[in-house]
Design an enzyme around this catalytic site. Sequence first.
Site, PDB file in Angstrom:
ATOM      1  N   LYS A  37       0.853  -1.184   0.000  1.00 54.18           N
ATOM      2  CA  LYS A  37       0.000   0.000   0.000  1.00 54.18           C
ATOM      3  C   LYS A  37       0.891   1.237   0.000  1.00 54.18           C
ATOM      4  CE  LYS A  37      -3.983   2.253   0.526  1.00 54.18           C
ATOM      5  NZ  LYS A  37      -5.082   2.225  -0.433  1.00 54.18           N
ATOM      6  N   ASN A 182     -15.394  -3.189 -11.611  1.00 56.05           N
ATOM      7  CA  ASN A 182     -15.826  -3.651 -10.292  1.00 56.05           C
ATOM      8  C   ASN A 182     -17.348  -3.701 -10.233  1.00 56.05           C
ATOM      9  OD1 ASN A 182     -16.212  -4.185  -7.593  1.00 56.05           O
ATOM     10  ND2 ASN A 182     -15.683  -2.120  -6.919  1.00 56.05           N
TER      11      ASN A 182
END
Length: 241
Positions: A37, A182
């Site tokens: 991240k 998505n």
Amino acid sequence: MSVLFVSGIDTDIGKTYATGMIAKALMQQGIKVITQKLVQTGVAINLDNGDMNIADDIIIHRQLMNLPLQPCDLDFTTCPYRYEKPASPHLSAALAKDILNPNLITDATKALQADYEVVLLEGAGGLMVPITEQLLTLDYIADKGYPVILVTSGRLGSINHTLLSLQAIKARGLSVHSVIYNHIHDDSDNTDAEIAASTIEFLQHYLKQHYQDTYWLQLPIQDDLHQVAMSVPNTFIDKLK
């Protein structure tokens, strides 16, 4: 050794689930992969319990990959910067009276590359989110030359945001490795089924016209993504090498 940068057309678009699902799919095909991240904001800081300071998105990645937290998670290599304020990194760092050094993130990525074949580096928000007062996310990945995985959805405005993101990536001389649609938002109150279907059709056609080497993938439509697998073509993996 490959690094792919996972970005989105906006915040809360599904980057974290896409990152975890791709990692899981690559693992199932024998690829040694880890996720990272860039910077995490909105972390519940607990100075008495270091585990509580691990980036939320890293925890979700491992859950999706069916892995426990790894040593590189516990020593924060996979996310060196974590801030309490859920805001743009430049603001969250300022409020924490901290100075975010991008070189530390780069060093962490290089350390992960030494042990893994593929590093999936998830961004924070969209491409133009400022990491520091002087550095945008896109500035950072352009300097590194990372190929981009772009996550989109079918909610209203996604076509505009997707095309703007694609143009910004292209303008910096970066390659768009893949676009991931998505479906998570498709069942929400904010997504119109006709708009979502049209968005898929339009974006697939647009990519065939302008980004022939870019993969189109879709996150599975499931209530529990932890129980499903995301298939990626062998050519997707070949392109990582």
